[in-house]
Write an enzyme that holds these catalytic residues in place. Sequence first.
Site, PDB file in Angstrom:
ATOM      1  CE  LYS A 124      -4.419  -1.353   1.582  1.00 51.04           C
ATOM      2  NZ  LYS A 124      -5.722  -1.008   2.370  1.00 51.04           N
ATOM      3  CE  LYS A 207      -6.554  -7.130  -0.965  1.00 49.15           C
ATOM      4  NZ  LYS A 207      -7.894  -6.634  -1.135  1.00 49.15           N
ATOM      5  CE  LYS A 210     -13.704  -2.554   1.398  1.00 45.79           C
ATOM      6  NZ  LYS A 210     -12.563  -2.257   2.356  1.00 45.79           N
TER       7      LYS A 210
HETATM    8  P1  ATP Z   1      -8.909  -1.831   0.779  1.00 45.06           P
HETATM    9  O1  ATP Z   1      -8.474  -1.699  -0.818  1.00 45.06           O
HETATM   10  O2  ATP Z   1      -9.428  -0.299   1.400  1.00 45.06           O
HETATM   11  O3  ATP Z   1      -7.931  -2.382   1.871  1.00 45.06           O
HETATM   12  P2  ATP Z   1     -10.241  -4.156   0.522  1.00 45.06           P
HETATM   13  O4  ATP Z   1     -10.976  -4.712  -0.660  1.00 45.06           O
HETATM   14  O5  ATP Z   1      -8.807  -4.866   0.517  1.00 45.06           O
HETATM   15  O6  ATP Z   1     -10.148  -2.800   0.456  1.00 45.06           O
HETATM   16  P3  ATP Z   1     -10.636  -4.683   3.474  1.00 45.06           P
HETATM   17  O7  ATP Z   1     -11.772  -3.943   4.224  1.00 45.06           O
HETATM   18  O8  ATP Z   1      -9.390  -4.527   3.373  1.00 45.06           O
HETATM   19  O9  ATP Z   1     -11.277  -4.739   1.774  1.00 45.06           O
HETATM   20  O10 ATP Z   1     -10.766  -6.253   3.801  1.00 45.06           O
HETATM   21  C1  ATP Z   1     -12.080  -6.886   4.269  1.00 45.06           C
HETATM   22  C2  ATP Z   1     -12.122  -8.213   4.119  1.00 45.06           C
HETATM   23  O11 ATP Z   1     -12.305  -8.793   2.847  1.00 45.06           O
HETATM   24  C3  ATP Z   1     -10.922  -9.023   4.747  1.00 45.06           C
HETATM   25  O12 ATP Z   1     -11.096 -10.252   5.315  1.00 45.06           O
HETATM   26  C4  ATP Z   1     -10.033  -9.345   3.378  1.00 45.06           C
HETATM   27  O13 ATP Z   1      -9.027 -10.358   3.728  1.00 45.06           O
HETATM   28  C5  ATP Z   1     -11.081  -9.764   2.468  1.00 45.06           C
HETATM   29  N1  ATP Z   1     -10.639  -9.436   1.105  1.00 45.06           N
HETATM   30  C6  ATP Z   1     -10.364  -8.342   0.696  1.00 45.06           C
HETATM   31  N2  ATP Z   1      -9.971  -8.402  -0.680  1.00 45.06           N
HETATM   32  C7  ATP Z   1     -10.217  -9.772  -0.960  1.00 45.06           C
HETATM   33  C8  ATP Z   1      -9.832 -10.178  -2.103  1.00 45.06           C
HETATM   34  N3  ATP Z   1      -9.748 -10.016  -3.267  1.00 45.06           N
HETATM   35  N4  ATP Z   1     -10.400 -11.730  -2.306  1.00 45.06           N
HETATM   36  C9  ATP Z   1     -10.821 -12.424  -0.945  1.00 45.06           C
HETATM   37  N5  ATP Z   1     -10.982 -11.653   0.199  1.00 45.06           N
HETATM   38  C10 ATP Z   1     -10.832 -10.290   0.260  1.00 45.06           C
HETATM   39 MG    MG Z   2      -7.542  -4.347   2.315  1.00 46.29          MG
END
Ligand code: ATP
Ligand code: MG
Length: 346
Positions: A124, A207, A210
Site C-alpha cells: 500500500k 488482488k 475496493k
Molecule cells: P482496501 O483496498 O480499502 O484495503 P479491501 O477490498 O482490501 O479494501 P478490506 O476492508 O481491507 O477490503 O478487507 C475486508 C475483508 O475482505 C478482509 O477479510 C479481506 O481479507 C477480504 N478481502 C479483501 N479483498 C479480497 C479479495 N480480493 N479476495 C478475497 N478476500 C478479500
Molecule cells: Mg484491504
Amino acid sequence: MTDQHADLNAKFQKRIFSGIQPSGNLTLGNYLGALKRFVQKQDEGIETIYCLVDLHAITVWQDPEALRRQTREAAAAFIAAGIDPARSILFNQSQISAHAEMGWLLNCVARMGWMNRMTQWKDKAGKNAEKQSLGLFAYPTLMAADILLYHATMVPVGEDQKQHVELTRDIAAKFNHDYKTEFFPSPAPLIEGAATRVMSLRDGSKKMSKSDPSDASRINMTDDADTIAKKFRKAVTDPEPLPETLEGLEGRAEARNLVNVYAALADISPEQVIAEFGGKGFGTFKPALADLAVSKLEPISTEMSRLMADPAEIDRILGSGAEKADAIAQPILAKTLDIMGMIRSR
Ligand code: ATP
Ligand code: MG
C-alpha cells in the site's frame, strides 16, 4: 506450535471477530472472501462479532460525508447478505473507544521489526512510504486490538489478511509472556473456500480491492447486471479454452481466478467447474459466470437499496450493536490496564 495455540484457546469460549473497512464499495472479493463466510459462521451458531472498521478506513483519506455513506452502505450489505443483528453483533468501530485505547496498549507490545515485515504495508505504501499516514503503518496493531479486545478465538478473513492475524498471535503471545499471564487467546485465521484471494479483473497478479483506482478491476456488490456482464467480458484472460483438468490452470492466473470465483459463487469445487466448462472458451464461460454472479448479487443489492432508504434505522442497528460489543470489550480493556499496572480509581 499449533497444539500450544489450541491448548491456550481451549480456555476461552469460541468467538469470531472480523471486520471490513468502509473505504469504498464492497467488492466481489469482499463478498466471497469475507462477507459470505461471515454469514455461514453466524448460521453455524458460533458467537459472531462483525465490525465496520471506520478507524482503519481513515488510514487513507476519506471524505467525511462519503465515509458516513460508505459505512451505512457496508452495514446494509452485511444485513442484505444475511447477517442478522439479533444473532451477530454488528457495529462500527469508532463507537467504542476501547478499540483505540487497546490499539495504543498493543503499539507498546508490537516491535518495529514485526511491523516492517508487513507485506500489505509495503504494497500500500509503495515507493511513497514517507508520505503515508502513521496510521497506515500502525494499522495491524489496531487490527490486533480489534480481535483481542473481544478475546476472539477465530478470525475469518481473505488470504491477504493472514499475516495480520499471525501478527495478532505474536502480539498476544508477547503480552502473555511479558506479563506472565494467559490473558489473551491465540486467534486463528479462518481462510476457507475456493475464493480466498479474488484477483483483479485487469491484472491477474493483483488482488481485487475496493480501493483500486480502476473500477473495471472489480465487481462491486452494487453493480447492475449490464455492468457485471461488461466487466467480466472485458476481464483480462489468455486466448486458450479452459483446460480439461485442474492442473491445466497452472500458469494461467486469470483463468484460475475466474474458475475459483465461479466455484465460490456456485458453492461447488473448482474441479466441478472444470468438469462442466473444460474445453469451452471464455466466450462461453464469461457470460455463464456473469449470469451466476448477477443471480447471487442482485437480490443482495436490491435489499441494500431498500435498507439504504432508511439510514436512521441502520444507525439504530449499529448503535445497538455497539452497546452489546462495548459490554464485552470494557471488562477486557479494564483487565488489560490492570495487568499492565495502570491505576483505575474512578
Ligand atoms: P482496501 O483496498 O480499502 O484495503 P479491501 O477490498 O482490501 O479494501 P478490506 O476492508 O481491507 O477490503 O478487507 C475486508 C475483508 O475482505 C478482509 O477479510 C479481506 O481479507 C477480504 N478481502 C479483501 N479483498 C479480497 C479479495 N480480493 N479476495 C478475497 N478476500 C478479500
Ligand atoms: Mg484491504
